[in-house]
Motif scaffolding. Sequence first.
Motif, PDB file in Angstrom:
ATOM      1  N   TYR A   7       0.862  -1.182   0.000  1.00 55.23           N
ATOM      2  CA  TYR A   7       0.000   0.000   0.000  1.00 55.23           C
ATOM      3  C   TYR A   7       0.892   1.224   0.000  1.00 55.23           C
ATOM      4  CZ  TYR A   7      -3.548  -3.319   1.472  1.00 55.23           C
ATOM      5  OH  TYR A   7      -4.405  -4.389   1.520  1.00 55.23           O
ATOM      6  N   THR A   8       0.516   2.236  -0.782  1.00 57.94           N
ATOM      7  CA  THR A   8       1.254   3.495  -0.772  1.00 57.94           C
ATOM      8  C   THR A   8       0.459   4.506   0.040  1.00 57.94           C
ATOM      9  OG1 THR A   8       0.255   4.089  -2.889  1.00 57.94           O
ATOM     10  CG2 THR A   8       2.456   3.087  -2.948  1.00 57.94           C
ATOM     11  N   LEU A   9       1.171   5.319   0.802  1.00 53.55           N
ATOM     12  CA  LEU A   9       0.547   6.204   1.776  1.00 53.55           C
ATOM     13  C   LEU A   9       1.108   7.614   1.678  1.00 53.55           C
ATOM     14  CD1 LEU A   9      -1.126   6.640   4.461  1.00 53.55           C
ATOM     15  CD2 LEU A   9       0.923   5.889   5.663  1.00 53.55           C
ATOM     16  N   CYS A  10       0.212   8.597   1.699  1.00 53.40           N
ATOM     17  CA  CYS A  10       0.598  10.003   1.824  1.00 53.40           C
ATOM     18  C   CYS A  10      -0.077  10.582   3.064  1.00 53.40           C
ATOM     19  CB  CYS A  10       0.179  10.805   0.594  1.00 53.40           C
ATOM     20  SG  CYS A  10       1.195  10.491  -0.866  1.00 53.40           S
ATOM     21  N   THR A  11       0.480  11.664   3.583  1.00 56.35           N
ATOM     22  CA  THR A  11      -0.082  12.324   4.751  1.00 56.35           C
ATOM     23  C   THR A  11      -0.248  13.815   4.478  1.00 56.35           C
ATOM     24  OG1 THR A  11       2.150  12.574   5.673  1.00 56.35           O
ATOM     25  CG2 THR A  11       0.855  10.695   6.451  1.00 56.35           C
ATOM     26  N   VAL A  12      -1.119  14.438   5.274  1.00 56.71           N
ATOM     27  CA  VAL A  12      -1.292  15.887   5.236  1.00 56.71           C
ATOM     28  C   VAL A  12      -1.095  16.359   6.675  1.00 56.71           C
ATOM     29  CG1 VAL A  12      -2.757  17.805   4.542  1.00 56.71           C
ATOM     30  CG2 VAL A  12      -2.947  15.609   3.344  1.00 56.71           C
ATOM     31  N   GLU A  43       2.067  19.808   3.468  1.00 60.43           N
ATOM     32  CA  GLU A  43       1.932  20.628   4.669  1.00 60.43           C
ATOM     33  C   GLU A  43       0.723  21.541   4.620  1.00 60.43           C
ATOM     34  OE1 GLU A  43       5.524  22.493   6.238  1.00 60.43           O
ATOM     35  OE2 GLU A  43       6.684  21.216   4.877  1.00 60.43           O
ATOM     36  N   ARG A  44       0.188  21.769   3.396  1.00 63.99           N
ATOM     37  CA  ARG A  44      -0.939  22.690   3.254  1.00 63.99           C
ATOM     38  C   ARG A  44      -2.056  22.023   2.446  1.00 63.99           C
ATOM     39  NH1 ARG A  44       0.659  27.702   0.265  1.00 63.99           N
ATOM     40  NH2 ARG A  44       0.959  26.118  -1.323  1.00 63.99           N
ATOM     41  N   ILE A  45      -3.281  22.417   2.752  1.00 62.68           N
ATOM     42  CA  ILE A  45      -4.428  21.886   2.029  1.00 62.68           C
ATOM     43  C   ILE A  45      -4.277  22.162   0.533  1.00 62.68           C
ATOM     44  CG2 ILE A  45      -6.934  22.063   1.718  1.00 62.68           C
ATOM     45  CD1 ILE A  45      -7.133  22.606   4.753  1.00 62.68           C
ATOM     46  N   GLU A  46      -3.742  23.324   0.186  1.00 60.01           N
ATOM     47  CA  GLU A  46      -3.578  23.706  -1.220  1.00 60.01           C
ATOM     48  C   GLU A  46      -2.640  22.754  -1.974  1.00 60.01           C
ATOM     49  OE1 GLU A  46      -2.425  26.890   1.145  1.00 60.01           O
ATOM     50  OE2 GLU A  46      -4.320  25.907   1.634  1.00 60.01           O
ATOM     51  N   ASP A  47      -1.811  21.997  -1.240  1.00 62.39           N
ATOM     52  CA  ASP A  47      -0.839  21.102  -1.875  1.00 62.39           C
ATOM     53  C   ASP A  47      -1.348  19.665  -2.034  1.00 62.39           C
ATOM     54  OD1 ASP A  47       0.906  23.264  -1.912  1.00 62.39           O
ATOM     55  OD2 ASP A  47       1.774  22.731   0.034  1.00 62.39           O
ATOM     56  N   SER A  71     -10.266  18.555   7.529  1.00 61.52           N
ATOM     57  CA  SER A  71     -10.055  17.140   7.211  1.00 61.52           C
ATOM     58  C   SER A  71     -11.026  16.668   6.132  1.00 61.52           C
ATOM     59  CB  SER A  71     -10.226  16.265   8.459  1.00 61.52           C
ATOM     60  OG  SER A  71      -9.147  16.454   9.337  1.00 61.52           O
ATOM     61  N   ASP A  72     -12.279  17.097   6.241  1.00 60.87           N
ATOM     62  CA  ASP A  72     -13.278  16.742   5.224  1.00 60.87           C
ATOM     63  C   ASP A  72     -12.868  17.274   3.852  1.00 60.87           C
ATOM     64  OD1 ASP A  72     -14.783  15.464   7.157  1.00 60.87           O
ATOM     65  OD2 ASP A  72     -16.316  17.031   7.282  1.00 60.87           O
ATOM     66  N   GLU A  73     -12.363  18.507   3.828  1.00 58.39           N
ATOM     67  CA  GLU A  73     -11.928  19.129   2.577  1.00 58.39           C
ATOM     68  C   GLU A  73     -10.723  18.378   1.978  1.00 58.39           C
ATOM     69  OE1 GLU A  73     -11.546  22.177  -0.508  1.00 58.39           O
ATOM     70  OE2 GLU A  73     -13.176  21.268   0.627  1.00 58.39           O
ATOM     71  N   ILE A  74      -9.757  18.039   2.829  1.00 57.72           N
ATOM     72  CA  ILE A  74      -8.566  17.300   2.386  1.00 57.72           C
ATOM     73  C   ILE A  74      -8.986  15.955   1.779  1.00 57.72           C
ATOM     74  CG2 ILE A  74      -6.536  16.035   3.238  1.00 57.72           C
ATOM     75  CD1 ILE A  74      -6.287  18.425   5.332  1.00 57.72           C
TER      76      ILE A  74
END
Length: 119
Positions: A7-12, A43-47, A71-74
């Motif tokens: 599984y590949t994982l990203c974080t915000v 680091e930012r929602i825009e990213d 979180s909902d927006e992300i």
Amino acid sequence: MAPKGPYTLCTVNTAPARAKILIGRLVEDVKEEYTITYLQNAERIEDVKAMCEKQKPDVLFCASMWTKEESDEIQRIAKETVLGIKTMAIPQGLQVERGPDAVVEFLKEKWPGVVGEAK
């Protein structure tokens, strides 16, 4: 039995070093059962959109510093960008209130349900 995945994982997370440490602990703790590759943090929602377009992760986690609305927006952005992505928000304030161990335990507890249908 071989681990499930990969599984590949990203974080915000606004604290990328902390995200990397916590995800590293998750990866280590579940390696007998799951193969997880940590790709990137935004680091930012825009990213989020650009990260998801570039990495196309299977899973995306929102850190506990985000409000429910953030979180909902992300998660909405991630789901619109990567078909079939699994997302999860760590409850707001968990890191501050209960510390990093609580976050890792939360992730370990929730991981099987999050990826239950992935791959």
